[in-house]
Scaffold this motif. Sequence first.
Motif, PDB file in Angstrom:
ATOM      1  N   LEU A  11       0.827  -1.203   0.000  1.00 39.05           N
ATOM      2  CA  LEU A  11       0.000   0.000   0.000  1.00 39.05           C
ATOM      3  C   LEU A  11       0.863   1.255   0.000  1.00 39.05           C
ATOM      4  CD1 LEU A  11      -2.904   1.114   0.199  1.00 39.05           C
ATOM      5  CD2 LEU A  11      -2.630   1.056   2.667  1.00 39.05           C
ATOM      6  N   ILE A  12       1.924   1.231   0.771  1.00 41.55           N
ATOM      7  CA  ILE A  12       2.830   2.383   0.824  1.00 41.55           C
ATOM      8  C   ILE A  12       3.540   2.555  -0.514  1.00 41.55           C
ATOM      9  CG2 ILE A  12       4.971   3.196   1.884  1.00 41.55           C
ATOM     10  CD1 ILE A  12       3.897   1.958   4.516  1.00 41.55           C
ATOM     11  N   SER A  13       3.981   1.454  -1.110  1.00 38.96           N
ATOM     12  CA  SER A  13       4.645   1.532  -2.420  1.00 38.96           C
ATOM     13  C   SER A  13       3.700   2.096  -3.477  1.00 38.96           C
ATOM     14  CB  SER A  13       5.131   0.158  -2.849  1.00 38.96           C
ATOM     15  OG  SER A  13       6.078  -0.325  -1.951  1.00 38.96           O
ATOM     16  N   PHE A  14       2.461   1.654  -3.444  1.00 33.52           N
ATOM     17  CA  PHE A  14       1.472   2.176  -4.398  1.00 33.52           C
ATOM     18  C   PHE A  14       1.222   3.655  -4.165  1.00 33.52           C
ATOM     19  CE2 PHE A  14      -2.973   3.203  -5.359  1.00 33.52           C
ATOM     20  CZ  PHE A  14      -2.946   3.031  -6.731  1.00 33.52           C
ATOM     21  N   SER A  17       4.257   5.620  -5.406  1.00 30.00           N
ATOM     22  CA  SER A  17       4.375   5.618  -6.863  1.00 30.00           C
ATOM     23  C   SER A  17       3.306   6.487  -7.510  1.00 30.00           C
ATOM     24  CB  SER A  17       4.302   4.191  -7.407  1.00 30.00           C
ATOM     25  OG  SER A  17       3.013   3.665  -7.228  1.00 30.00           O
ATOM     26  N   SER A  18       2.144   6.576  -6.894  1.00 32.76           N
ATOM     27  CA  SER A  18       1.114   7.454  -7.446  1.00 32.76           C
ATOM     28  C   SER A  18       1.395   8.920  -7.132  1.00 32.76           C
ATOM     29  CB  SER A  18      -0.265   7.057  -6.925  1.00 32.76           C
ATOM     30  OG  SER A  18      -0.343   7.279  -5.539  1.00 32.76           O
ATOM     31  N   ARG A  19       2.208   9.185  -6.120  1.00 30.45           N
ATOM     32  CA  ARG A  19       2.559  10.565  -5.775  1.00 30.45           C
ATOM     33  C   ARG A  19       3.976  10.921  -6.197  1.00 30.45           C
ATOM     34  NH1 ARG A  19       0.567  11.580   0.289  1.00 30.45           N
ATOM     35  NH2 ARG A  19       0.983  13.717  -0.300  1.00 30.45           N
ATOM     36  N   ARG A  20       4.549  10.164  -7.110  1.00 32.28           N
ATOM     37  CA  ARG A  20       5.936  10.394  -7.546  1.00 32.28           C
ATOM     38  C   ARG A  20       6.101  11.766  -8.201  1.00 32.28           C
ATOM     39  NH1 ARG A  20      10.001   7.004  -7.410  1.00 32.28           N
ATOM     40  NH2 ARG A  20       8.650   5.237  -7.092  1.00 32.28           N
ATOM     41  N   LYS A  21       5.094  12.207  -8.941  1.00 34.00           N
ATOM     42  CA  LYS A  21       5.170  13.522  -9.579  1.00 34.00           C
ATOM     43  C   LYS A  21       5.164  14.631  -8.525  1.00 34.00           C
ATOM     44  CE  LYS A  21       3.372  15.858 -13.558  1.00 34.00           C
ATOM     45  NZ  LYS A  21       2.419  15.790 -14.649  1.00 34.00           N
ATOM     46  N   GLU A  22       4.352  14.468  -7.498  1.00 37.85           N
ATOM     47  CA  GLU A  22       4.334  15.445  -6.403  1.00 37.85           C
ATOM     48  C   GLU A  22       5.687  15.495  -5.702  1.00 37.85           C
ATOM     49  OE1 GLU A  22       2.233  16.128  -2.059  1.00 37.85           O
ATOM     50  OE2 GLU A  22       1.498  14.539  -3.371  1.00 37.85           O
ATOM     51  N   VAL A  23       6.296  14.325  -5.486  1.00 42.54           N
ATOM     52  CA  VAL A  23       7.619  14.273  -4.855  1.00 42.54           C
ATOM     53  C   VAL A  23       8.641  14.981  -5.735  1.00 42.54           C
ATOM     54  CG1 VAL A  23       9.481  12.724  -4.152  1.00 42.54           C
ATOM     55  CG2 VAL A  23       7.136  12.196  -3.517  1.00 42.54           C
ATOM     56  N   GLY A  24       8.566  14.783  -7.047  1.00 43.21           N
ATOM     57  CA  GLY A  24       9.487  15.451  -7.962  1.00 43.21           C
ATOM     58  C   GLY A  24       9.331  16.958  -7.936  1.00 43.21           C
TER      59      GLY A  24
END
Length: 115
Positions: A11-14, A17-24
């Motif tokens: 669940l954390i990995s998902f 990965s769905s918030r990867r753009k926000e992290v970038g």
Amino acid sequence: ILIACLGLVGLISFNISSRRKEVGIRKVLGANTATLIWLLSNSMVRTTLIGTLISWPVAYFATDYWLQNFAERTIINPTSFILATLAVVMIGGLAISFQTIKASLTNPVESLRQE
């Protein structure tokens, strides 16, 4: 417990990965890794605590009902509930820390370019 922890890690990995753009985007704007860990782990810890607080009474009454059938009865200790909650929060915190560090060490341009 192992299967539940694997589900939590998935669940954390998902979520990451769905918030990867926000992290970038946050990384480009100057956020450090500790800020990203706090941002992403805040919702996970809150959800975990709410879930465990809901499950405590259910587990207590189910265990109490099950133990009534035994001749030698043991006392249900609330410390076990607290320790289980701490274990879940610590495992979730470690998983989200590793995933966030992995996401923050990647080049932010790569995460923004993926679309």
